[in-house]
Design a protein around this motif. Structure first.
Motif, PDB file in Angstrom:
ATOM      1  N   VAL A  18     -14.696  -4.490  -6.906  1.00 20.37           N
ATOM      2  CA  VAL A  18     -14.286  -3.469  -7.870  1.00 20.37           C
ATOM      3  C   VAL A  18     -13.062  -2.776  -7.286  1.00 20.37           C
ATOM      4  O   VAL A  18     -13.058  -2.389  -6.118  1.00 20.37           O
ATOM      5  CB  VAL A  18     -15.407  -2.439  -8.105  1.00 20.37           C
ATOM      6  N   THR A  19     -12.018  -2.638  -8.108  1.00 21.84           N
ATOM      7  CA  THR A  19     -10.754  -2.068  -7.649  1.00 21.84           C
ATOM      8  C   THR A  19     -10.426  -0.801  -8.415  1.00 21.84           C
ATOM      9  O   THR A  19     -10.642  -0.722  -9.626  1.00 21.84           O
ATOM     10  CB  THR A  19      -9.609  -3.089  -7.837  1.00 21.84           C
ATOM     11  N   TYR A  20      -9.884   0.156  -7.699  1.00 25.73           N
ATOM     12  CA  TYR A  20      -9.339   1.360  -8.320  1.00 25.73           C
ATOM     13  C   TYR A  20      -7.917   1.518  -7.790  1.00 25.73           C
ATOM     14  O   TYR A  20      -7.689   1.478  -6.586  1.00 25.73           O
ATOM     15  CB  TYR A  20     -10.166   2.601  -7.975  1.00 25.73           C
ATOM     16  N   ALA A  21      -6.958   1.681  -8.679  1.00 22.71           N
ATOM     17  CA  ALA A  21      -5.554   1.878  -8.299  1.00 22.71           C
ATOM     18  C   ALA A  21      -4.997   3.071  -9.056  1.00 22.71           C
ATOM     19  O   ALA A  21      -5.425   3.366 -10.164  1.00 22.71           O
ATOM     20  CB  ALA A  21      -4.741   0.631  -8.603  1.00 22.71           C
ATOM     21  N   GLN A  22      -4.018   3.728  -8.442  1.00 23.89           N
ATOM     22  CA  GLN A  22      -3.463   4.937  -9.027  1.00 23.89           C
ATOM     23  C   GLN A  22      -1.968   5.015  -8.738  1.00 23.89           C
ATOM     24  O   GLN A  22      -1.548   4.767  -7.610  1.00 23.89           O
ATOM     25  CB  GLN A  22      -4.157   6.160  -8.413  1.00 23.89           C
ATOM     26  N   ASN A  23      -1.181   5.339  -9.767  1.00 22.56           N
ATOM     27  CA  ASN A  23       0.223   5.689  -9.571  1.00 22.56           C
ATOM     28  C   ASN A  23       0.254   7.184  -9.278  1.00 22.56           C
ATOM     29  O   ASN A  23      -0.140   7.991 -10.114  1.00 22.56           O
ATOM     30  CB  ASN A  23       1.050   5.400 -10.832  1.00 22.56           C
ATOM     31  N   PHE A  24       0.714   7.532  -8.094  1.00 24.42           N
ATOM     32  CA  PHE A  24       0.779   8.942  -7.723  1.00 24.42           C
ATOM     33  C   PHE A  24       2.097   9.574  -8.127  1.00 24.42           C
ATOM     34  O   PHE A  24       2.195  10.783  -8.252  1.00 24.42           O
ATOM     35  CB  PHE A  24       0.538   9.102  -6.222  1.00 24.42           C
ATOM     36  N   SER A  25       3.116   8.750  -8.304  1.00 25.15           N
ATOM     37  CA  SER A  25       4.411   9.203  -8.798  1.00 25.15           C
ATOM     38  C   SER A  25       5.122   7.978  -9.334  1.00 25.15           C
ATOM     39  O   SER A  25       4.565   6.886  -9.348  1.00 25.15           O
ATOM     40  CB  SER A  25       5.227   9.866  -7.676  1.00 25.15           C
ATOM     41  N   ARG A  27       7.286   6.505  -7.824  1.00 21.49           N
ATOM     42  CA  ARG A  27       7.693   5.718  -6.651  1.00 21.49           C
ATOM     43  C   ARG A  27       6.539   5.274  -5.753  1.00 21.49           C
ATOM     44  O   ARG A  27       6.718   4.398  -4.928  1.00 21.49           O
ATOM     45  CB  ARG A  27       8.660   6.540  -5.795  1.00 21.49           C
ATOM     46  N   PHE A  28       5.380   5.880  -5.872  1.00 23.06           N
ATOM     47  CA  PHE A  28       4.289   5.598  -4.937  1.00 23.06           C
ATOM     48  C   PHE A  28       3.002   5.288  -5.691  1.00 23.06           C
ATOM     49  O   PHE A  28       2.613   6.017  -6.601  1.00 23.06           O
ATOM     50  CB  PHE A  28       4.062   6.805  -4.015  1.00 23.06           C
ATOM     51  N   SER A  29       2.350   4.194  -5.282  1.00 28.55           N
ATOM     52  CA  SER A  29       1.048   3.838  -5.840  1.00 28.55           C
ATOM     53  C   SER A  29       0.163   3.301  -4.721  1.00 28.55           C
ATOM     54  O   SER A  29       0.650   2.841  -3.684  1.00 28.55           O
ATOM     55  CB  SER A  29       1.196   2.798  -6.946  1.00 28.55           C
ATOM     56  N   ALA A  30      -1.139   3.384  -4.924  1.00 23.46           N
ATOM     57  CA  ALA A  30      -2.097   2.898  -3.932  1.00 23.46           C
ATOM     58  C   ALA A  30      -3.351   2.427  -4.644  1.00 23.46           C
ATOM     59  O   ALA A  30      -3.616   2.801  -5.788  1.00 23.46           O
ATOM     60  CB  ALA A  30      -2.433   3.996  -2.927  1.00 23.46           C
ATOM     61  N   GLY A  31      -4.112   1.606  -3.945  1.00 24.76           N
ATOM     62  CA  GLY A  31      -5.348   1.103  -4.512  1.00 24.76           C
ATOM     63  C   GLY A  31      -6.349   0.745  -3.438  1.00 24.76           C
ATOM     64  O   GLY A  31      -5.992   0.547  -2.268  1.00 24.76           O
ATOM     65  N   HIS A  58       8.504   2.640  -3.830  1.00 22.12           N
ATOM     66  CA  HIS A  58       9.778   2.188  -4.407  1.00 22.12           C
ATOM     67  C   HIS A  58      10.797   3.310  -4.273  1.00 22.12           C
ATOM     68  O   HIS A  58      10.483   4.464  -4.511  1.00 22.12           O
ATOM     69  CB  HIS A  58       9.627   1.859  -5.901  1.00 22.12           C
ATOM     70  N   ALA A  59      12.029   2.953  -3.906  1.00 23.32           N
ATOM     71  CA  ALA A  59      13.095   3.954  -3.777  1.00 23.32           C
ATOM     72  C   ALA A  59      14.436   3.277  -4.012  1.00 23.32           C
ATOM     73  O   ALA A  59      14.506   2.087  -4.320  1.00 23.32           O
ATOM     74  CB  ALA A  59      13.057   4.594  -2.389  1.00 23.32           C
ATOM     75  N   LEU A  60      15.519   4.037  -3.858  1.00 27.05           N
ATOM     76  CA  LEU A  60      16.880   3.520  -3.982  1.00 27.05           C
ATOM     77  C   LEU A  60      17.635   3.807  -2.692  1.00 27.05           C
ATOM     78  O   LEU A  60      17.523   4.897  -2.127  1.00 27.05           O
ATOM     79  CB  LEU A  60      17.620   4.176  -5.145  1.00 27.05           C
ATOM     80  N   ILE A  61      18.359   2.808  -2.216  1.00 26.72           N
ATOM     81  CA  ILE A  61      19.287   2.979  -1.101  1.00 26.72           C
ATOM     82  C   ILE A  61      20.630   2.469  -1.590  1.00 26.72           C
ATOM     83  O   ILE A  61      20.733   1.318  -2.020  1.00 26.72           O
ATOM     84  CB  ILE A  61      18.845   2.203   0.151  1.00 26.72           C
ATOM     85  N   PRO A  65      17.610  -0.952  -5.512  1.00 28.04           N
ATOM     86  CA  PRO A  65      16.161  -0.812  -5.291  1.00 28.04           C
ATOM     87  C   PRO A  65      15.698  -1.388  -3.949  1.00 28.04           C
ATOM     88  O   PRO A  65      16.136  -2.456  -3.523  1.00 28.04           O
ATOM     89  CB  PRO A  65      15.550  -1.629  -6.431  1.00 28.04           C
ATOM     90  N   ILE A  66      14.809  -0.655  -3.303  1.00 24.84           N
ATOM     91  CA  ILE A  66      14.111  -1.113  -2.106  1.00 24.84           C
ATOM     92  C   ILE A  66      12.624  -0.867  -2.340  1.00 24.84           C
ATOM     93  O   ILE A  66      12.238   0.137  -2.956  1.00 24.84           O
ATOM     94  CB  ILE A  66      14.607  -0.402  -0.821  1.00 24.84           C
ATOM     95  N   ARG A  67      11.804  -1.817  -1.892  1.00 25.79           N
ATOM     96  CA  ARG A  67      10.365  -1.718  -2.081  1.00 25.79           C
ATOM     97  C   ARG A  67       9.670  -2.015  -0.749  1.00 25.79           C
ATOM     98  O   ARG A  67      10.041  -2.948  -0.052  1.00 25.79           O
ATOM     99  CB  ARG A  67       9.895  -2.711  -3.139  1.00 25.79           C
ATOM    100  N   ALA A  68       8.671  -1.217  -0.427  1.00 23.12           N
ATOM    101  CA  ALA A  68       7.871  -1.424   0.780  1.00 23.12           C
ATOM    102  C   ALA A  68       6.398  -1.319   0.400  1.00 23.12           C
ATOM    103  O   ALA A  68       6.027  -0.483  -0.426  1.00 23.12           O
ATOM    104  CB  ALA A  68       8.215  -0.388   1.842  1.00 23.12           C
ATOM    105  N   SER A  69       5.588  -2.175   0.985  1.00 28.85           N
ATOM    106  CA  SER A  69       4.157  -2.111   0.702  1.00 28.85           C
ATOM    107  C   SER A  69       3.373  -2.579   1.919  1.00 28.85           C
ATOM    108  O   SER A  69       3.902  -3.272   2.784  1.00 28.85           O
ATOM    109  CB  SER A  69       3.807  -2.960  -0.521  1.00 28.85           C
ATOM    110  N   PHE A  70       2.116  -2.166   1.970  1.00 27.71           N
ATOM    111  CA  PHE A  70       1.243  -2.635   3.040  1.00 27.71           C
ATOM    112  C   PHE A  70      -0.166  -2.810   2.498  1.00 27.71           C
ATOM    113  O   PHE A  70      -0.552  -2.208   1.497  1.00 27.71           O
ATOM    114  CB  PHE A  70       1.252  -1.684   4.244  1.00 27.71           C
ATOM    115  N   VAL A  71      -0.931  -3.650   3.184  1.00 28.52           N
ATOM    116  CA  VAL A  71      -2.323  -3.910   2.833  1.00 28.52           C
ATOM    117  C   VAL A  71      -3.119  -4.032   4.120  1.00 28.52           C
ATOM    118  O   VAL A  71      -2.672  -4.665   5.079  1.00 28.52           O
ATOM    119  CB  VAL A  71      -2.476  -5.219   2.019  1.00 28.52           C
ATOM    120  N   ILE A  72      -4.281  -3.429   4.143  1.00 27.37           N
ATOM    121  CA  ILE A  72      -5.277  -3.673   5.182  1.00 27.37           C
ATOM    122  C   ILE A  72      -6.463  -4.295   4.457  1.00 27.37           C
ATOM    123  O   ILE A  72      -7.023  -3.686   3.545  1.00 27.37           O
ATOM    124  CB  ILE A  72      -5.687  -2.385   5.909  1.00 27.37           C
TER     125      ILE A  72
END
Length: 173
Positions: A18-25, A27-31, A58-61, A65-72
């Protein structure tokens, strides 16, 4: 004459989550994903629970666009196989210096060792060097560190030609 006996072993590995994900802004989301894991080899089973967590930014340089993500992944319990598939009949050898006497096999059970799931940390980064309504050139990179083997890293380039001739057709290589 050769005789070949084939023993088929039933393997079943599955999980339900079961997954729960949320857009916090914008530019930033997590799940987070909670999962139940089942591993079966013939008449032996192991079950456990684990959690995966990830986030994306997600941001701009320089207006690109530049995107960074991580998973554990796979933070959770250990698995220990149990069941009738571990039952065996054992004939005991005679004591040293004595003759072998016919005997009934004695019941026994193999002992298994608990093992943890392979916990994995992944991080990815991408940057669009060129980005317009019809073209995009993206530099991609990733790093992965499992707890049970050596770390790996990779990278690449992606070129996208979008909405060719205003047909809605796109090509990416």
């Amino acid at each position: 004459e050769n005789i070949c006996l084939v023993h088929r072993t039933q393997l079943a590995e599955s999980f339900a989550g079961v997954t729960y994900a949320q857009n916090f802004s914008d530019r930033f989301s997590a799940g987070i994903t909670g999962k139940f894991i089942s591993d079966q080899i013939a008449d032996s089973k192991a079950q456990g629970m684990a959690v995966d967590f990830g986030a994306s930014f997600h941001a701009l340089i320089a207006e690109k666009p530049i995107r960074a993500s991580f998973v554990i992944a796979n933070l959770g319990s250990t698995l220990t196989h149990t069941g009738t598939g571990l039952d065996v009949n054992v004939e005991r050898p005679p004591p040293p210096g004595q003759t072998d006497v016919p005997q009934d096999p004695q019941p026994g059970r193999y002992q298994t060792v608990a093992f943890g799931l392979p916990v994995v940390f992944r991080i990815g980064l991408s940057y669009d060097f060129m980005s317009s309504a019809s073209n995009r050139l993206t530099l991609l990179g990733n790093f992965e560190q499992p707890n049970n083997s050596n770390p790996t890293a990779g990278g690449g380039l992606e070129y996208a030609l979008m909405d060719i001739g205003q047909s809605g057709f796109s090509v990416m290589a």
